[in-house]
Design a protein around this motif. Structure first.
Motif, PDB file in Angstrom:
ATOM      1  N   PHE A 130       6.553  -0.038   4.646  1.00 19.36           N
ATOM      2  CA  PHE A 130       7.083   1.254   4.201  1.00 19.36           C
ATOM      3  C   PHE A 130       6.212   2.020   3.203  1.00 19.36           C
ATOM      4  N   TYR A 131       5.364   1.328   2.474  1.00 24.17           N
ATOM      5  CA  TYR A 131       4.671   2.015   1.372  1.00 24.17           C
ATOM      6  C   TYR A 131       3.162   2.190   1.574  1.00 24.17           C
ATOM      7  N   LEU A 132       2.511   1.124   2.007  1.00 27.46           N
ATOM      8  CA  LEU A 132       1.046   1.137   1.988  1.00 27.46           C
ATOM      9  C   LEU A 132       0.471   2.302   2.797  1.00 27.46           C
ATOM     10  N   GLY A 133       0.848   2.378   4.082  1.00 26.02           N
ATOM     11  CA  GLY A 133       0.267   3.407   4.953  1.00 26.02           C
ATOM     12  C   GLY A 133       0.654   4.807   4.501  1.00 26.02           C
ATOM     13  N   TYR A 134       1.895   4.977   4.094  1.00 31.94           N
ATOM     14  CA  TYR A 134       2.363   6.292   3.667  1.00 31.94           C
ATOM     15  C   TYR A 134       1.566   6.754   2.453  1.00 31.94           C
ATOM     16  N   THR A 135       1.398   5.834   1.512  1.00 32.04           N
ATOM     17  CA  THR A 135       0.719   6.204   0.261  1.00 32.04           C
ATOM     18  C   THR A 135      -0.754   6.523   0.511  1.00 32.04           C
ATOM     19  N   VAL A 136      -1.397   5.743   1.363  1.00 32.07           N
ATOM     20  CA  VAL A 136      -2.805   6.013   1.664  1.00 32.07           C
ATOM     21  C   VAL A 136      -2.949   7.388   2.338  1.00 32.07           C
ATOM     22  N   LYS A 137      -2.032   7.691   3.264  1.00 34.37           N
ATOM     23  CA  LYS A 137      -2.081   9.019   3.921  1.00 34.37           C
ATOM     24  C   LYS A 137      -1.834  10.121   2.903  1.00 34.37           C
ATOM     25  N   GLN A 138      -0.801   9.921   2.086  1.00 34.35           N
ATOM     26  CA  GLN A 138      -0.379  10.972   1.155  1.00 34.35           C
ATOM     27  C   GLN A 138      -1.466  11.295   0.132  1.00 34.35           C
ATOM     28  N   TRP A 139      -2.122  10.248  -0.395  1.00 29.38           N
ATOM     29  CA  TRP A 139      -3.038  10.464  -1.522  1.00 29.38           C
ATOM     30  C   TRP A 139      -4.502  10.266  -1.165  1.00 29.38           C
ATOM     31  N   ASP A 140      -4.760   9.713   0.002  1.00 30.14           N
ATOM     32  CA  ASP A 140      -6.110   9.275   0.364  1.00 30.14           C
ATOM     33  C   ASP A 140      -6.653   8.304  -0.691  1.00 30.14           C
ATOM     34  N   MET A 141      -5.748   7.548  -1.254  1.00 34.81           N
ATOM     35  CA  MET A 141      -6.120   6.543  -2.253  1.00 34.81           C
ATOM     36  C   MET A 141      -5.264   5.311  -1.993  1.00 34.81           C
ATOM     37  N   HIS A 142      -5.784   4.154  -2.394  1.00 34.84           N
ATOM     38  CA  HIS A 142      -5.013   2.923  -2.242  1.00 34.84           C
ATOM     39  C   HIS A 142      -3.945   2.873  -3.342  1.00 34.84           C
ATOM     40  N   PRO A 143      -2.756   2.329  -3.031  1.00 34.01           N
ATOM     41  CA  PRO A 143      -1.722   2.222  -4.082  1.00 34.01           C
ATOM     42  C   PRO A 143      -2.205   1.500  -5.349  1.00 34.01           C
ATOM     43  N   LYS A 144      -3.246   0.660  -5.193  1.00 36.28           N
ATOM     44  CA  LYS A 144      -3.829  -0.034  -6.356  1.00 36.28           C
ATOM     45  C   LYS A 144      -4.420   0.948  -7.349  1.00 36.28           C
ATOM     46  N   GLU A 145      -4.850   2.100  -6.826  1.00 33.73           N
ATOM     47  CA  GLU A 145      -5.528   3.075  -7.698  1.00 33.73           C
ATOM     48  C   GLU A 145      -4.554   4.061  -8.321  1.00 33.73           C
ATOM     49  N   LEU A 146      -3.276   3.968  -7.947  1.00 33.03           N
ATOM     50  CA  LEU A 146      -2.293   4.948  -8.430  1.00 33.03           C
ATOM     51  C   LEU A 146      -1.325   4.321  -9.420  1.00 33.03           C
ATOM     52  N   SER A 147      -0.924   5.104 -10.390  1.00 33.06           N
ATOM     53  CA  SER A 147      -0.050   4.557 -11.434  1.00 33.06           C
ATOM     54  C   SER A 147       1.299   4.131 -10.834  1.00 33.06           C
ATOM     55  N   THR A 148       2.013   3.278 -11.537  1.00 29.29           N
ATOM     56  CA  THR A 148       3.308   2.772 -11.066  1.00 29.29           C
ATOM     57  C   THR A 148       4.300   3.917 -10.849  1.00 29.29           C
ATOM     58  N   SER A 149       4.080   5.032 -11.539  1.00 30.39           N
ATOM     59  CA  SER A 149       5.034   6.151 -11.455  1.00 30.39           C
ATOM     60  C   SER A 149       5.082   6.748 -10.044  1.00 30.39           C
ATOM     61  N   VAL A 150       4.038   6.559  -9.235  1.00 28.38           N
ATOM     62  CA  VAL A 150       4.010   7.197  -7.910  1.00 28.38           C
ATOM     63  C   VAL A 150       5.041   6.537  -6.991  1.00 28.38           C
ATOM     64  N   CYS A 151       4.876   5.250  -6.720  1.00 27.04           N
ATOM     65  CA  CYS A 151       5.867   4.569  -5.853  1.00 27.04           C
ATOM     66  C   CYS A 151       7.134   4.244  -6.641  1.00 27.04           C
ATOM     67  N   GLY A 152       7.017   4.242  -7.952  1.00 27.57           N
ATOM     68  CA  GLY A 152       8.186   3.982  -8.801  1.00 27.57           C
ATOM     69  C   GLY A 152       9.214   5.102  -8.762  1.00 27.57           C
ATOM     70  N   ARG A 153       8.844   6.240  -8.193  1.00 28.91           N
ATOM     71  CA  ARG A 153       9.811   7.339  -8.027  1.00 28.91           C
ATOM     72  C   ARG A 153      10.941   6.957  -7.078  1.00 28.91           C
ATOM     73  N   ILE A 154      10.620   6.040  -6.154  1.00 29.89           N
ATOM     74  CA  ILE A 154      11.590   5.697  -5.111  1.00 29.89           C
ATOM     75  C   ILE A 154      12.463   4.547  -5.597  1.00 29.89           C
ATOM     76  N   PRO A 155      13.784   4.754  -5.646  1.00 25.88           N
ATOM     77  CA  PRO A 155      14.637   3.636  -6.095  1.00 25.88           C
ATOM     78  C   PRO A 155      14.672   2.500  -5.069  1.00 25.88           C
ATOM     79  N   ILE A 156      15.054   1.313  -5.513  1.00 25.25           N
ATOM     80  CA  ILE A 156      15.321   0.185  -4.603  1.00 25.25           C
ATOM     81  C   ILE A 156      16.722  -0.286  -4.993  1.00 25.25           C
TER      82      ILE A 156
END
Ligand code: FAD
Ligand code: UDP
Length: 370
Positions: free
Chosen positions: A151-177
């Motif tokens: 659910f996250y890896l491919g979407y985030t790479v497409k959205q930002w053209d960056m790996h989730p490793k390079e993005l702060s926790t606030s990016v995917c942290g916006r989505i509740p679980i």
């Protein structure tokens, strides 16, 4: 109309709110300009050629926890309940998203799951990361690798053209679980949509004899400096990029009309692992418009184009802080106020920027009000 004492650059939510406050409370003429051909900034909605109301710059789901904000905006609009339901397409199936008990049961092939069973299951799946430092670590520590990759890896790479490793926790942290069956996209107490749309709401807000709106007008072309300037454009542009350019992520939107009432079961479908677009949006599910046709927006992230998303890396934040120091000086010495998503280089939602605009107004009133 007498000469404007206040110039507002940008007629997005921040510019419109500040124009309304200055006109109604300070009782001074306001000139509100925008380089685009419309007001409402990225909240702009309009009728598509088919007559279907669309959100021109991506779906805008208004939500807030601040009841006083709802009261303030209710002067300019009636509301309909927000109906923000998203599914994520993975392996030929649609999953409720954000991840909740129903997603977990479907993903792991269980008939159903209690919160306690889900907690045990997640305990097995989670990677033990004490203090997640980036978006990848954040998601791995919450739901484990399988769902991260689904659910996250491919979407985030497409959205930002960056790996989730390079993005702060606030990016995917916006989505509740969630360990319940709440399938709404966001958690907020108030989830509401302006009944006649955002553009109608901001039009009502800015229809005032003291507000002069000039569209198709870039700040660059304004030569006369006002007593007070409120600037909601990109902060680096205001300072002629003297420290270099801030990075932004842009999008292109492809709108397709279909001659059926609805094409998707819900407003937004996310595609983490399929297609070049990240999501398809059928905003009719939210606007509740009755129309025999529908319009789907396909969202393609891109590097070039209008600045939509500040890119939250440490490097960009450091650069922003250099501009912020200049902006603070400009506020103190020259009565220039910087407010909004572009001017503060922050991934704000609409409710947050409106609250900030109301605070900025209080500072202006304190310094310049009678
Ligand atoms: P903007 O809306 O960006 O308005 C700034 C205005 O300034 C623009 O109209 C621009 O043309 C103008 N401008 C810039 N430079 C100049 C210049 N030199 N001269 C004249 N005019 C200029 N928020 C939510 O709450 N819910 C959502 O679901 C949601 N979804 C979003 C989806 C997408 C794809 C995007 C990009 C944003 C989303 N947002 C959402 C955020 C929301 O759009 C912003 O918080 C809000 O629009 C910010 O308001 P603003 O006034 O700061 O800036
Ligand atoms: N995200 C993801 N998968 C999804 C939806 C979102 O990985 O299905 C990540 C992605 O990095 C995205 C971030 O979570 O940029 C925030 O998502 P949101 O839907 O809040 O973004 P926005 O609506 O602001 O584009």
């Amino acid at each position: 109309m007498e000469k404007a004492k206040i110039l507002i650059v940008g007629a997005g939510p921040v510019g419109c709110v500040l124009a309304e406050r200055c006109a109604n409370e300070l009782l001074v003429p306001v000139q509100l300009i925008d380089k685009r051909s419309h007001i409402a900034g990225n909240c702009f909605d309009r009728q598509h050629e088919s007559g279907v109301l669309i959100h021109q710059y991506g779906p805008h789901y208004f939500r807030t926890n601040d009841e006083s904000l709802v009261h303030y905006l209710s002067q300019f609009t009636e509301w309909i309940p927000g109906n923000y339901f998203v599914t994520s397409f993975y392996n030929g199936q649609y999953f409720p998203f954000p991840i909740n008990l129903l997603t977990l049961a479907q993903f792991f092939g269980k008939e159903s799951l209690t919160p306690e069973e889900a907690e045990l299951l997640l305990e097995e799946k989670r990677e033990k990361i004490e203090n997640p430092k980036n978006s990848e670590e954040f998601v791995l520590s919450r739901v484990g690798r399988e769902m991260y990759e689904a659910f996250y890896l491919g979407y985030t790479v497409k959205q930002w053209d960056m790996h989730p490793k390079e993005l702060s926790t606030s990016v995917c942290g916006r989505i509740p679980i969630r360990l319940n069956t709440d399938c709404r996209y966001v958690d907020h107490a108030f989830q509401l949509t302006p009944k006649d749309g955002f553009t109608a709401m901001f039009t009502k807000m800015t229809t005032h004899p003291l507000i002069d709106i000039q569209l198709n007008t870039d700040y660059k072309t304004i030569t006369e400096k006002p007593a007070i300037l409120i600037y909601t454009g990109p902060i680096d542009e205001y300072f002629n990029f003297c420290y270099g350019k801030l990075a932004w992520r842009s999008l292109s939107f492809d709108f397709k009309e279909y001659s059926e009432e609805f094409r998707q079961p819900n407003v937004q479908i996310n595609y983490s692992n399929d297609f070049d677009y990240t999501r398809t949006v059928e905003i009719k599910h939210v606007t509740k418009q009755e129309h025999p046709h529908t319009v789907i927006s396909y969202e393609y992230p891109q590097a070039e184009g209008d600045p939509y998303y500040p890119i939250p890396t440490n490097e960009n934040h450091e650069l922003y802080l250099k501009y912020k120091a200049l902006a603070d000086k400009e506020t103190a010495e020259n009565n220039v106020y910087f407010c909004g998503r572009l001017a503060e280089y922050k991934y704000f939602n609409t409710d947050e920027v409106i609250v900030n605009a109301l605070h900025t107004f209080e500072s202006i009133k304190k310094k310049h009000g009678n």
